[in-house]
Structures are given as structure tokens and as C-alpha cells.
Design a protein around this motif. Structure first.
Motif, PDB file in Angstrom:
ATOM      1  N   ARG A 189      27.346 -49.711  29.057  1.00  0.00           N
ATOM      2  CA  ARG A 189      26.636 -50.567  30.008  1.00  0.00           C
ATOM      3  C   ARG A 189      27.344 -50.422  31.348  1.00  0.00           C
ATOM      4  O   ARG A 189      28.400 -51.004  31.578  1.00  0.00           O
ATOM      5  N   LEU A 190      26.751 -49.633  32.227  1.00  0.00           N
ATOM      6  CA  LEU A 190      27.380 -49.270  33.490  1.00  0.00           C
ATOM      7  C   LEU A 190      26.737 -49.992  34.662  1.00  0.00           C
ATOM      8  O   LEU A 190      25.544 -49.848  34.914  1.00  0.00           O
ATOM      9  N   GLY A 191      27.538 -50.773  35.376  1.00  0.00           N
ATOM     10  CA  GLY A 191      27.065 -51.388  36.609  1.00  0.00           C
ATOM     11  C   GLY A 191      27.170 -50.393  37.748  1.00  0.00           C
ATOM     12  O   GLY A 191      28.160 -49.659  37.858  1.00  0.00           O
ATOM     13  N   VAL A 192      26.152 -50.357  38.596  1.00  0.00           N
ATOM     14  CA  VAL A 192      26.125 -49.398  39.705  1.00  0.00           C
ATOM     15  C   VAL A 192      25.863 -50.151  41.007  1.00  0.00           C
ATOM     16  O   VAL A 192      24.863 -50.871  41.119  1.00  0.00           O
ATOM     17  N   LEU A 193      26.746 -49.991  41.970  1.00  0.00           N
ATOM     18  CA  LEU A 193      26.567 -50.604  43.275  1.00  0.00           C
ATOM     19  C   LEU A 193      25.271 -50.106  43.901  1.00  0.00           C
ATOM     20  O   LEU A 193      25.015 -48.902  43.961  1.00  0.00           O
ATOM     21  N   SER A 194      24.452 -51.030  44.351  1.00  0.00           N
ATOM     22  CA  SER A 194      23.124 -50.658  44.849  1.00  0.00           C
ATOM     23  C   SER A 194      23.181 -49.830  46.128  1.00  0.00           C
ATOM     24  O   SER A 194      22.197 -49.166  46.476  1.00  0.00           O
ATOM     25  N   THR A 195      24.326 -49.832  46.826  1.00  0.00           N
ATOM     26  CA  THR A 195      24.433 -49.038  48.048  1.00  0.00           C
ATOM     27  C   THR A 195      25.169 -47.723  47.815  1.00  0.00           C
ATOM     28  O   THR A 195      25.898 -47.243  48.685  1.00  0.00           O
ATOM     29  N   THR A 196      24.988 -47.126  46.651  1.00  0.00           N
ATOM     30  CA  THR A 196      25.522 -45.791  46.381  1.00  0.00           C
ATOM     31  C   THR A 196      24.362 -44.808  46.249  1.00  0.00           C
ATOM     32  O   THR A 196      23.281 -45.178  45.790  1.00  0.00           O
ATOM     33  N   PRO A 197      24.567 -43.552  46.641  1.00  0.00           N
ATOM     34  CA  PRO A 197      23.487 -42.570  46.585  1.00  0.00           C
ATOM     35  C   PRO A 197      22.970 -42.339  45.168  1.00  0.00           C
ATOM     36  O   PRO A 197      23.755 -42.271  44.221  1.00  0.00           O
ATOM     37  N   LEU A 250      30.678 -49.046  38.826  1.00  0.00           N
ATOM     38  CA  LEU A 250      30.945 -48.190  39.976  1.00  0.00           C
ATOM     39  C   LEU A 250      30.707 -49.060  41.201  1.00  0.00           C
ATOM     40  O   LEU A 250      29.571 -49.429  41.502  1.00  0.00           O
ATOM     41  N   THR A 251      31.782 -49.415  41.893  1.00  0.00           N
ATOM     42  CA  THR A 251      31.663 -50.401  42.955  1.00  0.00           C
ATOM     43  C   THR A 251      32.743 -50.184  44.005  1.00  0.00           C
ATOM     44  O   THR A 251      33.526 -49.226  43.928  1.00  0.00           O
ATOM     45  N   ILE A 252      32.799 -51.082  44.966  1.00  0.00           N
ATOM     46  CA  ILE A 252      33.838 -51.034  45.990  1.00  0.00           C
ATOM     47  C   ILE A 252      35.136 -51.580  45.399  1.00  0.00           C
ATOM     48  O   ILE A 252      35.142 -52.608  44.723  1.00  0.00           O
ATOM     49  N   LEU A 253      36.231 -50.871  45.639  1.00  0.00           N
ATOM     50  CA  LEU A 253      37.536 -51.312  45.157  1.00  0.00           C
ATOM     51  C   LEU A 253      38.249 -52.092  46.255  1.00  0.00           C
ATOM     52  O   LEU A 253      38.194 -51.722  47.429  1.00  0.00           O
ATOM     53  N   ARG A 254      38.907 -53.146  45.841  1.00  0.00           N
ATOM     54  CA  ARG A 254      39.692 -53.939  46.777  1.00  0.00           C
ATOM     55  C   ARG A 254      41.029 -54.278  46.116  1.00  0.00           C
ATOM     56  O   ARG A 254      41.122 -54.437  44.913  1.00  0.00           O
ATOM     57  N   ASP A 255      42.058 -54.360  46.929  1.00  0.00           N
ATOM     58  CA  ASP A 255      43.391 -54.771  46.455  1.00  0.00           C
ATOM     59  C   ASP A 255      43.951 -53.828  45.396  1.00  0.00           C
ATOM     60  O   ASP A 255      44.714 -54.241  44.528  1.00  0.00           O
ATOM     61  N   GLY A 256      43.530 -52.574  45.415  1.00  0.00           N
ATOM     62  CA  GLY A 256      44.128 -51.572  44.545  1.00  0.00           C
ATOM     63  C   GLY A 256      43.692 -51.604  43.094  1.00  0.00           C
ATOM     64  O   GLY A 256      44.219 -50.854  42.278  1.00  0.00           O
ATOM     65  N   GLY A 257      42.730 -52.444  42.709  1.00  0.00           N
ATOM     66  CA  GLY A 257      42.289 -52.491  41.321  1.00  0.00           C
ATOM     67  C   GLY A 257      41.268 -51.425  41.009  1.00  0.00           C
ATOM     68  O   GLY A 257      40.458 -51.056  41.861  1.00  0.00           O
ATOM     69  N   ASP A 277      34.704 -47.557  62.862  1.00  0.00           N
ATOM     70  CA  ASP A 277      35.655 -46.861  61.999  1.00  0.00           C
ATOM     71  C   ASP A 277      35.756 -47.445  60.592  1.00  0.00           C
ATOM     72  O   ASP A 277      36.723 -47.184  59.875  1.00  0.00           O
ATOM     73  N   ALA A 278      34.792 -48.242  60.196  1.00  0.00           N
ATOM     74  CA  ALA A 278      34.832 -48.869  58.875  1.00  0.00           C
ATOM     75  C   ALA A 278      34.793 -47.819  57.772  1.00  0.00           C
ATOM     76  O   ALA A 278      34.142 -46.768  57.906  1.00  0.00           O
ATOM     77  N   THR A 279      35.496 -48.089  56.685  1.00  0.00           N
ATOM     78  CA  THR A 279      35.463 -47.218  55.504  1.00  0.00           C
ATOM     79  C   THR A 279      35.321 -48.101  54.265  1.00  0.00           C
ATOM     80  O   THR A 279      35.511 -49.312  54.316  1.00  0.00           O
ATOM     81  N   ARG A 280      35.000 -47.471  53.159  1.00  0.00           N
ATOM     82  CA  ARG A 280      34.982 -48.180  51.878  1.00  0.00           C
ATOM     83  C   ARG A 280      35.548 -47.257  50.809  1.00  0.00           C
ATOM     84  O   ARG A 280      35.361 -46.033  50.855  1.00  0.00           O
ATOM     85  N   GLU A 281      36.236 -47.849  49.854  1.00  0.00           N
ATOM     86  CA  GLU A 281      36.780 -47.097  48.724  1.00  0.00           C
ATOM     87  C   GLU A 281      35.909 -47.373  47.505  1.00  0.00           C
ATOM     88  O   GLU A 281      35.762 -48.520  47.086  1.00  0.00           O
ATOM     89  N   ILE A 282      35.314 -46.327  46.981  1.00  0.00           N
ATOM     90  CA  ILE A 282      34.456 -46.434  45.804  1.00  0.00           C
ATOM     91  C   ILE A 282      35.252 -46.029  44.564  1.00  0.00           C
ATOM     92  O   ILE A 282      35.987 -45.041  44.577  1.00  0.00           O
ATOM     93  N   GLY A 283      35.100 -46.797  43.513  1.00  0.00           N
ATOM     94  CA  GLY A 283      35.806 -46.465  42.286  1.00  0.00           C
ATOM     95  C   GLY A 283      35.186 -47.137  41.079  1.00  0.00           C
ATOM     96  O   GLY A 283      34.122 -47.754  41.173  1.00  0.00           O
ATOM     97  N   VAL A 284      35.855 -47.002  39.955  1.00  0.00           N
ATOM     98  CA  VAL A 284      35.361 -47.534  38.684  1.00  0.00           C
ATOM     99  C   VAL A 284      36.271 -48.650  38.214  1.00  0.00           C
ATOM    100  O   VAL A 284      37.501 -48.494  38.184  1.00  0.00           O
TER     101      VAL A 284
END
Length: 283
Positions: free
Chosen positions: A93-101, A139-146, A247-254
Motif C-alpha cells: 500500500r504505497l502513498g504517493v504525493l500528488s505533486t509528483t510526476p 513517496l513524499t517530501i522529507l523533512r528533518d532527515g527522516g 530558490d526553493a527546493t524539496r527533498e523527495i524520498g520514501v
């Protein structure tokens, strides 16, 4: 004593969010399911759900029980299949961030033989589902190194390939004062983007607002307007040009849910990571 049917009733309520739907899923009457939940709560000595007229929400005790309940139920199901001589059927059961290609998931799914259930949502929704055990990984945005990092990407302008500014290496916000812009209503940087243009005196006309990135790209291709998107969105007929000072960026991860066995999920998650990396490299 906790019986298996108690846990089945409990998980059904969690997954459906409603006692009547949970009863239907378990093929029992609602009073029967309610009695089973009451017995489970009495056995544990704590309420598992906060009931109102409109919805059912888990208590802290319910949240504590959830991961254990899923593990126990999964063990029961695996044991039944093993005794019956059937192969263990796995469903991720995989969650997918809606703002990913969409290409990322298309590439991933093409490599998978096991069953996959896709659950789309924004960052907040996916985090909540992970915590409640409703998805195994996201598959989502990573924050705080998790989580497991996959890639870091920036944001840039998306313009039609025939747009007069399409050949530029860099565009200043002030040059867009009279350009119509497509609003991506689900964008995680929507507020930041608005403030960026407002601070530079740019208040564009918005010919369309959408929660679909595919539709936003279609509008861009048709010259209805331009928009800001993560750099991973690359489509025929659309060019990407950096916006000066944005200059905004986002880190995508699992991120793997607390209840899930990371070792079991590893082959699928490695394939997902590889699919995204290949796409980012243009492969």
C-alpha cells in the motif's frame, strides 16, 4: 482475552472510518460489530475510538494498538496461506504525493509483479495515513532527515515551447507582470509563490486554477498561461526556465510506516527509487 475477530472489527473501523461500513466489510450486522468493539475495549480497559454523530476517531489507545493489530492480522493471514499451500500474496500500500510526476509511478509499476495499491494525497494526508497504518510506505517530501532520500529538486517556470520567453536561460519576475499564470492549487509552495510575486509587484491574471498537474501542463502547452512547478515535470511541448531569485527546493524520498516490515518492502522500494533516479537522469 483478545480474539482475532476483535482485531478484524477494530481494523475494519480504522480503515473505513465508520461502524456501518466496517460491519459491511466484515459481513456482520452493525450491532454485532459494536458489541465486538465494546468487548475489545473492555478487555484492554481503555476506549479505542472517540464516537461522535459525524465521525469515528481513534484515541491514543487505539493508535497504540493499531500497529500491533496489523502485524497480528498479517501473521494470521500468512499462516493460513502457508497451511493451505498457497503462495503468500503481498500487497504494497504505497502513498504517493500528488505533486509528483506521473512518469515516476508508471516506470515503477512496470517493474512490479506483486500487487500494488496506490493511495494519493498531499504531504499532511500521507503522514497521517502512515501513522494510522493505512499505508505501508509513502513517496513524499522529507523533512528533518527522516526517511530514505531519493532526490532533491528545485522549482522553475513551465512555459510552452512556442512562448517568446522559452529560449531564455533565466527570467526575472518583473518580466512576467503581464503574463497569465496557471494556479496549481495543490502546490505545497502556493503561499510562498504568491508572496514572491507580490513582493515584486507582480499581480497576474489567473485564467485557470487546477489540482491536476497533467491539466496544468496541458494549459501551459496551449499557451493559456505559465506556471511554477517542481523540476521533475518534463513534458513534450513544455520548457523549463529558472525564475531569478526563486530558490526553493524539496527533498523527495520514501518513508516506511511504523507497522511495516522494511525488509519485506525493500525490493519494491528499491525499484521505486531506481525508477525515479532513471527518470531524473533522462534514462
Amino acid at each position: 482475552m483478545i480474539d482475532r475477530y476483535h482485531l478484524r472489527y477494530f481494523l475494519a473501523v480504522v480503515d473505513t472510518g465508520n461502524f456501518s461500513r466496517a460491519a459491511a466489510a466484515c459481513n456482520v450486522s452493525q450491532p454485532t460489530l459494536s458489541v465486538g468493539i465494546a468487548k475489545l475495549e473492555k478487555s484492554l480497559g481503555r476506549p479505542l475510538f472517540a464516537r461522535t454523530n459525524r465521525r469515528v476517531a481513534m484515541t491514543d489507545a487505539g493508535a497504540d494498538l493499531l500497529a500491533h493489530a496489523r502485524t497480528i492480522e498479517a501473521g494470521f493471514a500468512a499462516a493460513e496461506r502457508a497451511v493451505a499451500g498457497a503462495a503468500v500474496a503481498r500487497t504494497l500500500r504505497l502513498g504517493v504525493l500528488s505533486t509528483t510526476p506521473r512518469r515516476w509511478i508508471e516506470r515503477f509499476l512496470s517493474t512490479q509483479a506483486d500487487r500494488i495499491e496506490i493511495v494519493e494525497g498531499n504531504e499532511r494526508e500521507l503522514r497521517a495515513r502512515l501513522g494510522r497504518g493505512r499505508i505501508d510506505a509513502a513517496l513524499t517530501i522529507l523533512r528533518d532527515g527522516g526517511g530514505r532520500a531519493v532526490l532533491t529538486e528545485g522549482y522553475s517556470l513551465a512555459l510552452a515551447a512556442t512562448h517568446p520567453l522559452a529560449g531564455r536561460a533565466l527570467i526575472r519576475a518583473e518580466e512576467l507582470a503581464h503574463e497569465p499564470m496557471i494556479v496549481r492549487r495543490h502546490c505545497e509552495l502556493l503561499s510562498e509563490t504568491s508572496r514572491f510575486f507580490t513582493a515584486r509587484g507582480v499581480r497576474p491574471f489567473f485564467p485557470a486554477r487546477t489540482v491536476s498537474d497533467d491539466r496544468a501542463l496541458a494549459y501551459v502547452r496551449a499557451r493559456l498561461g505559465i506556471t511554477i512547478m517542481p523540476d521533475g515535470f518534463r513534458e513534450s511541448g513544455v520548457v523549463r526556465v529558472p525564475l531569478d531569485g526563486f530558490d526553493a527546493t524539496r527533498e523527495i524520498g520514501v518513508v516506511v510506516a511504523p507497522h511495516a516490515d522494511a525488509r519485506t518492502l525493500e525490493p519494491a522500494l528499491a525499484a521505486l527509487t531506481d525508477a525515479i533516479a532513471r527518470d531524473a537522469d533522462g534514462g
